[in-house]
Design a protein around this motif. Structure first.
Motif, short mmCIF file in Angstrom:
data_model
loop_
_atom_site.label_atom_id
_atom_site.label_comp_id
_atom_site.label_asym_id
_atom_site.label_seq_id
_atom_site.Cartn_x
_atom_site.Cartn_y
_atom_site.Cartn_z
N ILE A 182 0.63 -1.16 -0.10
CA ILE A 182 -0.05 -0.12 -0.10
C ILE A 182 0.92 1.17 0.01
CG2 ILE A 182 -1.91 1.17 1.18
CD1 ILE A 182 -2.46 -1.47 -0.18
N PHE A 183 0.63 2.19 -0.82
CA PHE A 183 1.29 3.47 -1.05
C PHE A 183 1.11 4.26 0.37
CE2 PHE A 183 0.79 2.54 -5.54
CZ PHE A 183 2.16 2.54 -5.93
N ASN A 184 2.19 5.04 0.59
CA ASN A 184 2.00 6.33 1.20
C ASN A 184 1.93 7.36 0.42
OD1 ASN A 184 2.74 5.12 3.95
ND2 ASN A 184 4.83 4.78 3.09
N SER A 185 1.68 8.66 0.90
CA SER A 185 1.29 9.80 -0.05
C SER A 185 2.64 10.27 -0.77
CB SER A 185 0.98 10.82 0.75
OG SER A 185 -0.27 10.62 1.45
N ASP A 186 3.94 10.01 -0.28
CA ASP A 186 4.65 10.30 -1.04
C ASP A 186 5.45 9.13 -1.99
OD1 ASP A 186 5.74 8.35 0.60
OD2 ASP A 186 7.23 9.31 1.35
N GLY A 187 4.78 8.19 -2.15
CA GLY A 187 5.03 7.28 -3.32
C GLY A 187 5.85 6.28 -2.71
N THR A 188 6.15 6.13 -1.45
CA THR A 188 6.84 4.98 -0.90
C THR A 188 5.85 4.16 -0.53
OG1 THR A 188 6.68 5.99 1.45
CG2 THR A 188 8.71 6.51 -0.02
N THR A 189 6.19 2.89 -0.01
CA THR A 189 5.10 1.88 0.05
C THR A 189 5.16 1.43 1.76
OG1 THR A 189 6.30 0.01 -0.71
CG2 THR A 189 4.74 1.21 -2.23
N ARG A 190 4.20 1.10 2.27
CA ARG A 190 4.27 0.49 3.66
C ARG A 190 5.25 -0.68 3.89
NH1 ARG A 190 -2.20 1.75 5.34
NH2 ARG A 190 -2.16 3.84 4.08
N SER A 191 4.63 -1.60 3.11
CA SER A 191 5.38 -3.05 3.08
C SER A 191 6.22 -2.84 1.92
CB SER A 191 4.57 -4.03 3.15
OG SER A 191 3.62 -4.02 2.01
N ASN A 192 7.13 -4.05 1.64
CA ASN A 192 7.91 -3.94 0.55
C ASN A 192 7.98 -5.43 -0.17
OD1 ASN A 192 9.60 -3.54 -1.83
ND2 ASN A 192 11.52 -3.19 -0.47
N GLY A 239 11.14 -3.47 -4.08
CA GLY A 239 11.55 -2.49 -4.80
C GLY A 239 11.54 -2.22 -6.23
N ILE A 240 10.76 -3.25 -6.81
CA ILE A 240 10.64 -3.42 -8.31
C ILE A 240 9.25 -3.66 -8.79
CG2 ILE A 240 11.42 -4.47 -10.45
CD1 ILE A 240 13.95 -5.46 -9.02
N GLN A 241 8.35 -2.84 -9.32
CA GLN A 241 7.18 -3.10 -9.94
C GLN A 241 7.02 -2.88 -11.21
OE1 GLN A 241 5.03 -0.42 -7.38
NE2 GLN A 241 4.45 -2.15 -5.63
N GLY A 242 6.40 -4.03 -12.04
CA GLY A 242 6.51 -4.00 -13.37
C GLY A 242 7.87 -4.10 -14.08
N GLY A 243 8.84 -4.39 -13.39
CA GLY A 243 10.01 -4.53 -13.90
C GLY A 243 10.89 -3.21 -13.66
N ILE A 244 10.21 -2.19 -13.10
CA ILE A 244 10.74 -0.98 -12.91
C ILE A 244 11.32 -0.81 -11.50
CG2 ILE A 244 10.64 1.51 -13.54
CD1 ILE A 244 9.13 0.80 -15.90
N SER A 245 12.35 -0.14 -11.06
CA SER A 245 12.47 0.19 -9.66
C SER A 245 11.42 1.21 -9.33
CB SER A 245 13.93 0.73 -9.33
OG SER A 245 14.43 1.89 -10.39
N ASN A 246 11.03 1.03 -8.03
CA ASN A 246 10.11 2.10 -7.37
C ASN A 246 10.50 3.05 -6.37
OD1 ASN A 246 10.25 0.47 -5.37
ND2 ASN A 246 7.99 0.10 -5.13
N GLY A 247 11.82 2.82 -6.07
CA GLY A 247 12.36 3.73 -5.07
C GLY A 247 12.82 3.06 -3.73
N ASP A 264 -2.58 12.18 -3.23
CA ASP A 264 -3.65 12.39 -2.38
C ASP A 264 -4.32 10.78 -2.16
OD1 ASP A 264 -3.80 15.02 -1.96
OD2 ASP A 264 -5.02 15.01 -3.60
N GLN A 265 -4.61 10.22 -0.92
CA GLN A 265 -5.15 9.22 -0.61
C GLN A 265 -6.64 8.98 -1.25
OE1 GLN A 265 -3.62 6.45 1.12
NE2 GLN A 265 -1.55 7.35 1.36
N VAL A 266 -6.84 7.82 -2.04
CA VAL A 266 -8.03 7.38 -2.38
C VAL A 266 -8.48 5.98 -2.02
CG1 VAL A 266 -7.98 9.29 -4.33
CG2 VAL A 266 -7.01 6.95 -4.70
N GLU A 267 -9.82 5.64 -2.27
CA GLU A 267 -9.99 4.39 -1.88
C GLU A 267 -10.42 3.78 -3.52
OE1 GLU A 267 -13.62 3.21 0.03
OE2 GLU A 267 -12.36 2.78 1.62
N MET A 268 -9.87 2.46 -3.72
CA MET A 268 -10.36 2.03 -4.87
C MET A 268 -10.71 0.45 -4.72
SD MET A 268 -6.89 1.17 -7.11
CE MET A 268 -7.83 0.36 -7.85
N GLN A 269 -11.40 0.05 -5.96
CA GLN A 269 -11.77 -1.53 -5.89
C GLN A 269 -11.47 -2.13 -7.39
OE1 GLN A 269 -15.18 -2.70 -3.99
NE2 GLN A 269 -15.24 -4.55 -4.79
#
Lengths: 354, 354, 354, 354
Positions: free
Chosen positions: A263-273, A277-285, B312-317
């Protein structure tokens, strides 16, 4: 074409057999103007060197790298960087016992059949000695990728497995012990295990984990040259490697999507990993992390039955000084190959958009 | 260069987004004179097709391949084989809900950051739809490699894991059930599991195993293009793959060399096959076998929190018709990628010696 | 590998025979975010189209390009750009007379021997029809290279040779006449010559000159991928081309160094430009100019002796509608190939220094 | 990627500056089992060596090749062949006068702008010294291609042009004189011309012609890697080359198709050979012949005005020992590059049909 090059833009091509005059390589694509620390390159090579501790092979190989081109007044010039490492150990006298024999689980049989001939001395081209060239190029790549850090460590020896995640470890302690495990107690157990195995004239496998931090978003070239696909190839190209997993890996196959999704944080980082570090074959930071499986070294100091060129059964026993466990010396090799992948993709990324 | 080609001599280059007019590709390097069975190619494509059973996505995609060149009077001509597969599903109306949203554990975020833009409809280039092109090329490769057989099968769904080795299974039964597991009881359990997961609006991961038989000795190009290194890259390039192991794999790291070494018979075959049919990066004539890890599908039919382009945080399904488990449809894709690797290395091997 | 790709980073791969359903290609490496003018691409294609004037072949080929991927909302997405051009002319009825015959100075004999088979209809893959795909990709490349302009023109037809240098001509007049020669009087003479030759049922050769302006300093990758070496290959890869020279060319071999050297102005420009805008394989910012030699079209409307597959002597005569002189339609093809080279080297240059 | 490799299957990658410790390269793709004559390789290198006659540079460069890998017991092993040639001349004292100066029509200016830095000593990477590596690899390629013979010769020096066709010459006499022209009278005139030019402190251009005999039918990979396109690139990649033509070349553009077409004999040979042994990009078994244009050497022993790094006008004069005409020493280089192309295409051809 014939399999001696790695990388597209930042590219290493190597040559050399274990018992010829020298091994070496050419590094192409290093941008001009990079300040090169030659001592740092030699230091990486020393991390791989035989004889560095009591749990690795006691062969004497000084492994000094000589740069022949591409550097001028301390910087890269944009032209190819040629280098050699002389083979100190090139006398052939010790190899008559394997000249006509195919050692079990070595490459003797397959090289002989593929090429119709082979340099049988010490494994020739199939010797892990060629990985020294990878370490040279990887050390240079590390200087190019700069703030991106790559740290590998021993995560298991045989059944002795480090259960802690990399976040629970202090990776600055990797070099503090001979087995390169950043957990003091586990390191001691691993070292004891390796010594015990060596005493039996046997060998043991293990795994190396690796963490890459500070990777910018955007590295990786779908659909075939995904960042993790290139990392996988890089790792599987190292001698004795049998497997690769990144992020949640094989364990992740048991999870449900609702638990696995990061799940994303607002800054584009993710809570879990779980994505590693790679999504769709591309690094996500996020941190990239992966694990590499190494089989036990095939050369053992016990008698084994095998065959010779004529298919006759013969008995043989390993001679010389070999590693009882390849993992400690593999740590810098894993880092080097990872650095080559990251350097290459950093350059590729520079042309992905206007 | 930009990651859309696979292979060196037998080479596939693909194009296409899920919601453009068509996807397609160019197959280069198929030697002239090969008799091509077009029905067999379409059959492989049908094995991958959505809607083929009740445990896969119910999307309607006819997936008919059109060949545009390179074939004449039933045979390959040595010129490039161009093909397209039209996208039936290309209306854009369903995608407004994801236009500005980054779906968790998808490639939306990374594509947007890498390219500064993306075709957001249905995943665009990151959609697994592109794997249809791989299946076309792989099916053609299977005809080239001829007597070498490649058979993949589902070896786990979540925690349901087939413990039998491939030798203990009848691989001719793979296509007998919807989940493509050649063990009837396990197959039923897997199918039930997938249905239960789908009912929850969730997804689940799994593994695919693959066996390649009748491989000639000598395929593989050390030191970087080892046969298993290319197989690893091939597999990791498939959407959702997180790991690869061959032969003894990760379990083999726990073994001692004396137990792991494969002792030769007089004919060059080996008693055990921990090497997985490859030694020193070159096939040794024994069966090649490997396992591939697939994560759970990221699109779930549950509400999730995520972010939009502004952070921005949004909810999706999730909407639409998605696979609750990717593994059954991944089986032909794994085979296709393996076939591409083998075909390429068969050609490479033709020039390795005089 | 098999010769259907051009370029390293900006890369075109093509497929298609003259009488299959379609020809087409994949353009890789176009950076994301480029605004694409589709009409401009079709316009370039129209410059190459048969039937555009009375001195070219009167075949009817609409040659409409269909883009299938890689573009979204008017811009490139960074993903591969697939396209097709349908073959209007694909009925095979007219080709029985050449099915078993090797036409003199065509590729019939060599394709048959190389591949053991061939699509004999209209030349198949060896037909100059494939150059339409080059024009599509080149037109896109022109949009990428933007302020760099590429202008080719007919500089000779047979012995009618334009003696003026490109600086003495108004290159904006190239499209003002059917032969694409920017000298009105010479153009008329050339047109008369072509008509006369056609009336004889014969054909004639010629040369195309090309000027590239506003090239930044620094394009070219020594030592093998010198900018002019890639231009030479690009040009020689076009059907019917027999020679290439740039800058002072063959005439320059007669000069002394003291006369040939280009003396610098203070701003780095040079007073003369015998170097043709390239020094040491790298553009120096001056105009790049070169000339390309085209042989007379091999298909003539006269009786010729030749052989069939069995080596028997037979008499044949060209049928259908062919170009009496290839040069006018070659002008946009030369520009397209030059654009591909420049686009590729612009991308390569982005990673040459830090 | 960065331009230091030539060939696809038989591939040379080179490194080295004129004044570093050594130049060298890696030859990949030489099939295993080839008997290698090391003396023959050194002999080719001697044909290129400075100081070999009174009309070439009198620099002392022993140019001894050291092979480091890939050979075992007199044969190629299928692994990469690494080699070095030490730079005898590597003291830097003579180069202060050009450190900050851009020599006219050299690569000083373009290298500086492209890379932001350069090894200014003796031209660095742009020095023709790197062609020694090409000669090594070409000499090895000659051994691989075996019965195919490649013979180049000087066909003009300045305006002194050999009007005889290669069929009218005895090519076995090429090595009989210092200028490598197989016509005794013309050779003497050329030698006198070169001496006169040198006396003036000047230089002069020339052309090299080359004939390849006994080429099998079928070499060449349309549509981009046509055999002559690769030859063109090979030749234009050599320092100082400005043009290439094959078969009827530029003169052929003046001919009509009825005269230019090569009429078949019953055995598939042709009566004339305007095609230059290549049709549709594929060798047809007839002799391949082509001509290469070399500009006059840029380093002259006369005062010239030029600029320094700051754009200030300065006066300079060439120092040291340079070739007054590059053509005699270019003959073996042209042959070497031709051999690399033929060797590569011989291997490519092995996989073109079943």
């Amino acid at each position: 074409m014939a399999g001696n090059s790695f990388g597209k833009l930042f590219k290493l091509t190597t040559f050399g057999e274990s018992h010829g005059p020298a091994i070496g390589g050419i590094i192409e694509g290093c941008p001009a103007g990079l300040e090169i620390d030659l001592n740092a390159i030699q230091s990486e090579l020393n991390r791989r060197k035989p004889g560095q501790s009591e749990i690795v092979t006691q062969r004497k190989e000084p492994d000094v790298v000589n740069f022949l081109s591409g550097l001028f007044e301390g910087r890269s010039t944009g032209t190819p960087i040629g280098f050699t490492i002389e083979n100190a150990n090139q006398k052939s006298k010790d190899y008559s016992h394997i000249k006509d024999v195919f050692r079990p689980s070595h490459a003797d049989f397959t090289y002989e059949k593929k090429y119709g001939t082979r340099d049988y001395r010490g494994g020739g081209r199939s010797s892990a000695r060629e990985t020294a060239c990878r370490v040279v190029a990887g050390a240079l790549a590390k200087q190019l990728i700069n703030s991106i850090t790559i740290q590998a460590y021993t995560s298991s020896v045989g059944a002795l497995e480090l259960k802690k995640t990399y976040q629970e470890l202090d990776l600055s302690e990797v070099e503090d012990n001979a087995v390169r495990c950043p957990d003091k107690d586990m390191a001691e157990a691993m070292i004891s295990k390796i010594k015990a195995v060596r005493k039996e004239g046997d060998t043991i496998g293990g795994t190396v984990s690796c963490v890459i931090k500070n990777v910018p978003v955007g590295l990786g070239e779908p659909v075939f040259d995904k960042l993790h696909a290139d990392l996988a190839k890089a790792m599987l190209s190292i001698n004795a490697v049998k497997g690769f997993e990144y992020g949640s890996g094989f364990e992740g196959t048991k999870m449900k999507g609702s638990a696995h999704n990061d799940i994303f944080n607002s800054d584009g980082t993710t809570r879990s990993n779980n994505s590693g570090g790679i999504q769709g074959g591309i690094s996500n930071g996020m941190d990239i992390y992966f694990k590499v499986a190494f089989k036990p070294v095939a050369t053992i100091m016990q008698k084994q039955n095998t065959i010779d060129k004529d298919g006759d059964q013969v008995e043989m026993q390993g001679k010389g000084r070999h590693d009882p466990c390849v993992v400690p010396r593999a740590v810098p090799i894993v880092e080097a190959m990872a650095a080559l992948v990251i350097a290459d993709h950093l350059l590729l990324q520079k042309i992905s958009k206007l």
